[in-house]
Design a protein around this motif. Sequence first.
Motif, short mmCIF file in Angstrom:
data_model
loop_
_atom_site.label_atom_id
_atom_site.label_comp_id
_atom_site.label_asym_id
_atom_site.label_seq_id
_atom_site.Cartn_x
_atom_site.Cartn_y
_atom_site.Cartn_z
N UNK A 10 -11.52 -22.01 -5.86
CA UNK A 10 -12.39 -23.17 -5.96
C UNK A 10 -13.86 -22.79 -5.95
N UNK A 11 -14.20 -21.68 -5.29
CA UNK A 11 -15.60 -21.24 -5.16
C UNK A 11 -15.89 -20.06 -6.07
N UNK A 12 -15.04 -19.04 -6.00
CA UNK A 12 -15.27 -17.82 -6.78
C UNK A 12 -14.07 -17.47 -7.67
N UNK A 13 -14.38 -16.80 -8.78
CA UNK A 13 -13.35 -16.17 -9.60
C UNK A 13 -13.47 -14.67 -9.34
N UNK A 14 -12.41 -14.08 -8.78
CA UNK A 14 -12.44 -12.66 -8.40
C UNK A 14 -11.70 -11.82 -9.43
N UNK A 15 -12.19 -10.61 -9.64
CA UNK A 15 -11.53 -9.69 -10.58
C UNK A 15 -11.52 -8.29 -10.01
N UNK A 16 -10.43 -7.57 -10.22
CA UNK A 16 -10.36 -6.15 -9.85
C UNK A 16 -9.79 -5.37 -11.02
N UNK A 17 -10.13 -4.09 -11.06
CA UNK A 17 -9.53 -3.21 -12.05
C UNK A 17 -8.87 -2.07 -11.28
N UNK A 18 -7.60 -1.79 -11.59
CA UNK A 18 -6.83 -0.81 -10.83
C UNK A 18 -6.23 0.24 -11.76
N UNK A 19 -6.23 1.47 -11.26
CA UNK A 19 -5.55 2.57 -11.94
C UNK A 19 -4.37 2.94 -11.06
N UNK A 20 -3.18 2.53 -11.45
CA UNK A 20 -2.02 2.73 -10.58
C UNK A 20 -2.20 1.91 -9.32
N UNK A 21 -2.29 2.61 -8.15
CA UNK A 21 -2.43 1.89 -6.87
C UNK A 21 -3.85 1.99 -6.32
N UNK A 22 -4.78 2.49 -7.15
CA UNK A 22 -6.16 2.67 -6.70
C UNK A 22 -7.05 1.57 -7.27
N UNK A 23 -7.83 0.92 -6.40
CA UNK A 23 -8.78 -0.10 -6.85
C UNK A 23 -10.05 0.61 -7.33
N UNK A 24 -10.35 0.52 -8.62
CA UNK A 24 -11.53 1.18 -9.18
C UNK A 24 -12.79 0.34 -8.98
#
Length: 515
Positions: A10-24
Amino acid sequence: MIRIGIDVGGTNTDAVIMDGKTVLAGVKSATTSDVMSGVVNALRAVLDASALNPADVDVVMIGTTHFTNAVVQRNDLAPTAAVRLGLPATASLPPMVDWPDDLKHAIGHNYWLAHGGHEFDGRIISPLDEEELLGIAAEIKAKGINSIAISSVFSPVNGDFEKQAGEIFAKALPGAHITLSSDIGRIGLLERENAAIMNACLRDLAHNVVEAFSTAIREIGIRGKFFLTQNDGTLMEAAFAEKFPVLTFASGPTNSMRGAAFLSGVADAIVADIGGTTTDVGSLHKGFPRQATIAVEVGGVRTNFRMPDVFSVGLGGGTMVVDGPYGVKVGPKSVGYRIVTEALIFGGSTLTTSDVMVAAGKAELGDASKVDDLDPDLIARTQAEMARMLEDCVERSRLSPDPLPVIVVGGGSILVDGPIAGLEVIKPNHYAVANAVGAAIAQVSGEVDRVYSLAEIGRDEALADAKRQASEAAVKAGASADSIEIVDVEDVPLAYLPGNATRVRVKAVGELHVG
């Protein structure tokens, strides 16, 4: 595999990019009123933050609020025909009998009752009448309706009549969107029918949303596959999402819980997802959210398709604090995404929970000098009230006296300082974007929920059959066959039915097969 996970809140749109199990990389971007531009902004921001080439991305997973918002706000809903197979039974309670009037009228309030349906053990109530259905199809065509929801009594036990009716309507009305209730809901006619009607009225919107997402992803330069997250913590392909948009309802809290399990490495816990406006608290079992066992209301309508058992309270980072004659009041009102202009620490004039935590020296955010003159007594009383609210939520989510840890995630996690209800608190790395991580790591699932007569088939045989069907459903949905595992088995004897009847529910999950 390079994955991007996006979750719309409702407040933010969050995004992550991951390589396998690692958050880049992980980013937060303001949610926009049209949702879509906020998702595109988050996509661009996370690619910039990771310095990766868009062409290197294999998969994009999106958890969106488009369809929940449409139902709650009564927007973009298609006129829908509800057809129930069950006459001469069920006539006393017509379809949509318990719907709010404004929602009934938003979709046209068109329904037809026809012959068909089964008893719990698969016996026929009355034979399907093709001529009757063709007559109904002609009436639907005359009204210009293009979305049809078909429900039949006990169709999770025997779905043949729904399938036959679907084929008859598809032939009579080429191009119509047809939803079968047995594909979505569980046993319980009215709630399953409600879920099917709701799904049918969202089909046009689903087509537009999926197309818009696909276009946006391609324009950014990503060539990989695109999935939407479901409300059980698993994925569905874009084409599947077009057919079953209701399965995205409540995917936000689910993504947060799955992300919390992944980031903390804890599979059994209580999760508190503290956002800008609300705190959602639920229980993790084997890394998946516990499912609600009762009918869940969406937009004022009772439905019985799978939903996470989540309790929400109006406490977040932007929640307003008011000191009145009866003591301090925290929430439920929130400044939400306006926190960056309205909170005291950002030069505004509204006292929020974030201001209190900064004044108490428990968080570093904004300009701390703006809250130097806050009354220490008010700070202490507000902290005590927030602790009480969180404690109540956590206690409501506990099913046993076992000391499960509490995993705290979400941007509003600065409100937590120390144990909750005497339980250990875990704040994992990347806690602020746990919901996007949950979307990125989502698996693929299959589920079966049906009644077996143990007089005809043994319990072990019934369970084995249900597990086989659930595994096949997971593979069909895109799971890799050799990664399938059964994560939930439930069998409940139905004493009120003859023939030693037992209801069996099985869920299988597997890793996404990208080929």
